[in-house]
Design a protein around this motif. Structure first.
Motif, PDB file in Angstrom:
ATOM      1  N   CYS A 229      11.746  37.947  87.247  1.00  0.00           N
ATOM      2  CA  CYS A 229      12.333  39.281  87.043  1.00  0.00           C
ATOM      3  C   CYS A 229      13.469  39.528  88.028  1.00  0.00           C
ATOM      4  N   LEU A 230      13.274  39.135  89.277  1.00  0.00           N
ATOM      5  CA  LEU A 230      14.307  39.351  90.290  1.00  0.00           C
ATOM      6  C   LEU A 230      15.563  38.545  89.982  1.00  0.00           C
ATOM      7  N   ASP A 231      15.387  37.349  89.472  1.00  0.00           N
ATOM      8  CA  ASP A 231      16.539  36.494  89.177  1.00  0.00           C
ATOM      9  C   ASP A 231      17.369  37.032  88.016  1.00  0.00           C
ATOM     10  N   LYS A 232      16.762  37.834  87.151  1.00  0.00           N
ATOM     11  CA  LYS A 232      17.510  38.414  86.025  1.00  0.00           C
ATOM     12  C   LYS A 232      18.451  39.525  86.480  1.00  0.00           C
ATOM     13  N   ARG A 233      18.169  40.122  87.651  1.00  0.00           N
ATOM     14  CA  ARG A 233      18.969  41.239  88.173  1.00  0.00           C
ATOM     15  C   ARG A 233      19.088  42.362  87.143  1.00  0.00           C
ATOM     16  N   ALA A 234      17.987  42.652  86.498  1.00  0.00           N
ATOM     17  CA  ALA A 234      17.914  43.738  85.519  1.00  0.00           C
ATOM     18  C   ALA A 234      16.652  44.540  85.805  1.00  0.00           C
ATOM     19  N   PHE A 235      16.584  45.747  85.245  1.00  0.00           N
ATOM     20  CA  PHE A 235      15.407  46.575  85.495  1.00  0.00           C
ATOM     21  C   PHE A 235      14.170  45.973  84.852  1.00  0.00           C
ATOM     22  N   SER A 236      13.091  45.967  85.609  1.00  0.00           N
ATOM     23  CA  SER A 236      11.780  45.618  85.073  1.00  0.00           C
ATOM     24  C   SER A 236      10.729  46.271  85.955  1.00  0.00           C
ATOM     25  N   SER A 237       9.536  46.436  85.415  1.00  0.00           N
ATOM     26  CA  SER A 237       8.475  47.128  86.149  1.00  0.00           C
ATOM     27  C   SER A 237       7.160  46.389  85.972  1.00  0.00           C
ATOM     28  N   CYS A 238       6.408  46.283  87.069  1.00  0.00           N
ATOM     29  CA  CYS A 238       5.132  45.570  87.055  1.00  0.00           C
ATOM     30  C   CYS A 238       4.062  46.425  87.722  1.00  0.00           C
ATOM     31  N   LEU A 239       2.867  46.341  87.208  1.00  0.00           N
ATOM     32  CA  LEU A 239       1.699  46.903  87.880  1.00  0.00           C
ATOM     33  C   LEU A 239       0.900  45.739  88.442  1.00  0.00           C
ATOM     34  N   LEU A 240       0.831  45.644  89.765  1.00  0.00           N
ATOM     35  CA  LEU A 240       0.072  44.586  90.428  1.00  0.00           C
ATOM     36  C   LEU A 240      -1.323  45.128  90.726  1.00  0.00           C
ATOM     37  N   HIS A 241      -2.265  44.763  89.864  1.00  0.00           N
ATOM     38  CA  HIS A 241      -3.642  45.238  90.001  1.00  0.00           C
ATOM     39  C   HIS A 241      -4.425  44.184  90.769  1.00  0.00           C
ATOM     40  N   GLY A 242      -4.611  44.432  92.071  1.00  0.00           N
ATOM     41  CA  GLY A 242      -5.327  43.481  92.907  1.00  0.00           C
ATOM     42  C   GLY A 242      -6.395  44.173  93.719  1.00  0.00           C
TER      43      GLY A 242
END
Length: 462
Positions: free
Chosen positions: A287-300
């Motif tokens: 996601c970071l390499d795309k340099r575009a908006f994205s969102s993640c939920l890290l459920h740990g």
């Protein structure tokens, strides 16, 4: 004011409880330094108020505009990337945009308008002819004893005195409470070198420590005057002597107030990552390499290694030349995280929260504005960190109710962080062991990508 098509024009948000923004002309003397993010002094109705430049706009030839009076800071306080966020918050949370910006900036910057009064000749005569026990007598006596002081509220009680010509009312601005901390420094004068100065020095020397003094000044660059006085018993004499000889000079400069303490929680890199951490980072790095908006939920779950995932994501962003924000719900957790990340990233880490003094917050803010910070760690207010190359926002413990501001500008920092990431084409990671219902629902509808880390590191017991 005469129309001048060459005079630039700016759109300003004033720090008042009013809707919308206002257009002002920029006088030619200020035009070269008037930029987006500058704090200005501008006439508004019958007084001067603080405002913020949001954009430069074309000037209508037939438009008559008031001019801004002054630019209050040598550097802008925010970048143009922040303006859409401020405007959105003003609309969505129904709050004046000038007050939105004021809430985002470090406290103590704004100069508040207030009124003072002085007695006129007629007022002095009236004071002598009226009883000091009367209402008018009390007011006139107060003004006489408090000349130039802020008039107590309500101002309307002084209005009749002003109409009668007994007092003159003046508009003034309070002093800013936050700003750079200025101290005296000593440095060699331009063109001077140590060896020629030492060779020309008379022998025997009148003072035995002149060589040490000169070596200190020439080898250390600018030195605080107070440090020289502390190290050399005759430091004041030596500075004065060699200043008169034209070898050194003193000047005033800013001193950085560093709120970072010693590293209490060193965090060495693990020998290897666990499988669930690797899986999460594969998606995050993509996601970071795309340099575009994205969102993640890290459920740990607690102890699953989320902090190491945050660190690797931040490290990836910094290597790409971008910047990151790590938000936590409490100041105590911010202090812990700052120690952990600074042990591995050094001076790239900046901490920003309401527990710092006004001076420390100002210095940290200006570090961010100048691009000297790679990672900003803080509580709710870190959301507004002025990072022009934002690539990542991490919201740890995203379910925590502390992310909701309950006074003045009432906003949800977690949701606003997602919006800022969208505006600046960054990745936002919401981390939690017990995700909020809203965030979990967003993974079901596809708005967020779910990353699961269900196991504790090394299967440690709870």
């Amino acid at each position: 004011m005469k129309n001048d098509e060459e005079s630039p024009c700016v759109r300003i948000a004033v720090s008042l409880p009013v809707r919308g923004t206002f257009s002002y002309a920029v006088p030619k003397r200020l035009a070269p330094i008037a930029n987006v993010g500058h704090r200005v002094l501008a006439p508004f109705k019958n007084r001067n108020v603080t405002g913020y430049i949001l954009e430069k706009i074309p000037r209508d030839r037939d438009e008559t505009l008031k001019e801004i009076s002054e630019i209050l800071d040598p550097e802008p306080l925010f970048h143009k990337q922040a303006v859409p966020l401020f405007e959105w918050m003003a609309r969505y949370y129904i709050y004046p945009i000038g007050r939105v910006i004021e809430s985002a900036l470090p406290g103590g910057l704004n100069m508040k308008p207030y009124k003072t009064a002085l007695l006129t000749e007629k007022g002095l005569k009236a004071l002598h002819t009226r009883s000091h026990g009367s209402e008018e007598g009390k007011l006139l006596l107060w003004i006489k004893d408090h000349a130039g002081k802020r008039l107590p509220h309500p101002f309307r009680v002084f209005h009749d005195l002003n109409k009668k010509g007994w007092i003159t009312v003046q508009d003034r601005l309070s002093k800013r409470q936050a700003g750079p901390l200025m101290r005296k420094f000593v440095r060699p004068k331009e063109g001077m070198a140590l060896q020629p100065v030492l060779s020309e020095r008379r022998a025997p020397s009148k003072t035995a420590n002149e060589v040490e003094f000169l070596t200190k000044v020439f080898s250390s660059g600018p030195v605080l005057l107070r440090d020289l006085k502390g190290e050399f018993a005759n430091g004041s004499y030596l500075v004065e002597k060699w200043t008169k000889k034209g070898v050194v000079e003193s000047y005033s400069g800013p001193v950085y107030r560093n709120p970072a303490g010693r590293i209490m929680f060193p965090s060495p890199a693990p020998v290897e990552l666990f499988e669930q951490q690797r899986r999460a980072l594969v998606h995050i790095h993509a996601c970071l390499d795309k340099r575009a908006f994205s969102s993640c939920l890290l459920h740990g779950v607690s102890g699953s290694g989320k902090t190491e995932v945050y660190y690797r994501a931040v490290e990836h962003v910094l290597r790409s030349g971008r910047q990151a924000i790590l938000m936590v719900p409490e100041i105590s957790l911010a202090i812990y995280m700052e120690s952990v990340f600074r042990s591995r990233l050094g001076e790239q880490v900046t901490i920003f929260h309401s527990g710092l003094s006004q001076g420390e917050r100002y210095d940290q803010w200006m570090r961010m504005v100048r691009g000297e910070a790679g990672l900003v760690i803080g509580a709710r207010s870190a959301l507004f960190a002025p990072l022009p190359r934002l690539g990542l926002i991490v919201v740890d413990e995203e379910h925590d109710s502390a992310y909701k501001q309950e006074s003045s500008l009432r906003y949800q920092a977690r949701d606003t962080a997602v919006l800022r990431a969208r505006m600046e084409k960054a990745l936002v990671i919401l981390g939690s062991g017990t995700p909020s219902v809203q965030s979990f629902q967003n993974t079901i509808t596809g708005r967020y990508h779910l990353l699961s880390m269900p196991e504790r590191v090394e299967a440690r017991p709870l």
